[in-house]
Design an enzyme around this catalytic site. Structure first.
Site, PDB file in Angstrom:
ATOM      1  N   HIS A 209      61.648  31.591  44.052  1.00  0.00           N
ATOM      2  CA  HIS A 209      62.900  31.512  44.798  1.00  0.00           C
ATOM      3  C   HIS A 209      63.592  30.206  44.386  1.00  0.00           C
ATOM      4  CE1 HIS A 209      61.142  34.622  47.230  1.00  0.00           C
ATOM      5  NE2 HIS A 209      62.086  34.593  48.152  1.00  0.00           N
ATOM      6  N   GLU A 212      68.758  29.783  46.627  1.00  0.00           N
ATOM      7  CA  GLU A 212      69.108  30.594  47.811  1.00  0.00           C
ATOM      8  C   GLU A 212      69.970  29.685  48.703  1.00  0.00           C
ATOM      9  OE1 GLU A 212      65.759  31.672  50.293  1.00  0.00           O
ATOM     10  OE2 GLU A 212      66.935  33.136  51.448  1.00  0.00           O
ATOM     11  N   ASP A 290      64.678  41.806  50.426  1.00  0.00           N
ATOM     12  CA  ASP A 290      64.090  40.547  50.894  1.00  0.00           C
ATOM     13  C   ASP A 290      63.142  40.763  52.088  1.00  0.00           C
ATOM     14  OD1 ASP A 290      63.623  37.846  50.564  1.00  0.00           O
ATOM     15  OD2 ASP A 290      65.536  37.164  51.349  1.00  0.00           O
TER      16      ASP A 290
END
Ligand code: HPA
Ligand code: ZN
Length: 350
Positions: A209, A212, A290
């Site tokens: 990740h 974000e 997600d």
């Protein structure tokens, strides 16, 4: 053949939802603990004799109003505490996979967060065996493929990630790769340089990740320090034009999660989401759910709501589905098979 060479028939806007829902697609960014619906949390709590700090399913669902990533993570980790036995992990994963199959997801790569469970005394083998058995049964029962990506939580030190990797060593045949998740800002990818290097030596796929909530610099270090093969989220890349060029040049996939970004206030509305900007710049973006139980929609809702809000077309639909297979970690023969099915679907859609 690149996606641009495939002639996609124009589809009227009112027919786009049907096209999006029925097209075959892969889901590449999905935290399996984020598929725990309030009903399942309550039934697992009851099965395991656990008390929940919520009086009802409705009260729990009402708590799903998030200001940012951390406010979500607090509730998400608390919900995952109902998972104790191998069967709990199996039931959770098979429920998601069965749902995904109805949405024409033909391949899924599932994240899981072992540290959330091992910290509560649940053994790594309980977690991995339950999830893996669901992936195997999905192939037989649902006609779809599924595999597992183990995430390290970045709010804990790299030392803990190394311990987690050590615990996972006997099960590496059941895990295709590793990722990096949890609270992003203040926990940059480079903090995990050594454990990712070790995973790379072990032949595991690498994702993280990045971008974000965190800055473009985190995407750069995920690429250059961790040497990841996909960026999860990555939407903040649009703030850095040289990073955008790099992502295009390297055909680096971004696993974008529009409803997650909306619910965690990364964008003020879906209409303001930058998925179209990313795609039109030539980035290999994909659409994903997600944590669908928390963010108000599974994969087809992510597609239909985002297309309705941003004016994406049938050409974008093809590109997104095609990207999802190209960016997956299946072998070349399987990839060809999925893309052939996708092309057949678009050739015959009317
Ligand atoms: N970001 C970071 N960590 C997470 C997420 C996310 O969207 N979902 C579950 N863990
Ligand atoms: Zn995520």
């Amino acid at each position: 053949m690149s996606s641009n060479e495939f002639r996609v028939p124009d589809v009227a806007r009112d027919r786009l939802p049907a096209l999006l829902c029925a097209m075959p697609k892969a889901e590449l960014h999905m935290h399996i603990e984020g598929s725990l619906e309030p009903e399942l949390i309550f039934s697992l709590a009851q099965r395991n004799g656990l008390d929940l700090p919520y009086a009802s399913v409705e009260e729990l669902r009402r708590a799903y109003a998030f200001a940012d990533l951390q406010s979500f993570l607090d509730i998400y980790y608390a919900g995952a505490a109902v998972l104790i036995h191998e069967q709990d992990f199996y039931d959770m994963a098979l429920a998601y996979l069965a749902r995904a199959a109805t949405e024409n997801v033909t391949h899924a790569e599932l994240f899981f967060d072992p540290q959330t469970h091992t910290a509560r005394g649940v053994a790594m083998q309980t977690v991995v065996n339950g999830l893996h058995r669901a992936c195997v049964d999905a192939q037989r029962q649902l006609g779809m493929t599924a595999s597992l990506i183990m995430c390290f939580v970045r709010h804990l030190p790299e030392k803990d990630a190394f311990e987690t990797l050590e615990q996972a060593m006997p099960f590496l045949d059941k895990i295709i790769g590793v990722g990096l998740d949890s609270g992003e800002v203040g926990n940059p990818p480079e903090n995990f340089a050594r454990v990712f290097a070790r995973c790379r030596e072990l032949g595991l796929h690498l994702v993280a990740h990045a971008g974000e909530e965190g800055p473009p610099a985190y995407i750069w270090s995920a690429l250059d320090v961790l040497k990841v093969e996909r960026i999860d989220h990555g939407v903040q890349a649009a703030k850095d034009s040289s990073l955008m060029q790099r992502l295009v040049k390297d055909k680096m996939p971004l696993t974008v999660c529009p409803l997650s970004n909306l619910k965690l206030c990364v964008f003020p509305s879906l209409a303001a989401h930058n998925l179209k900007t990313l795609l039109d710049a030539g980035i290999v973006a994909t659409v994903n759910s997600d944590d669908p139980a928390y963010f108000g929609g599974y994969l087809n809702e992510n597609f239909t709501q985002t297309f309705a809000a941003t004016g994406l077309t049938s050409q974008h639909a093809y590109t997104l589905a095609r990207n999802s297979f190209e960016a997956s970690f299946v072998d070349a023969a399987a990839k060809h098979g999925y893309v052939d099915r996708l092309n057949d679907y678009f050739e015959t859609f009317s």
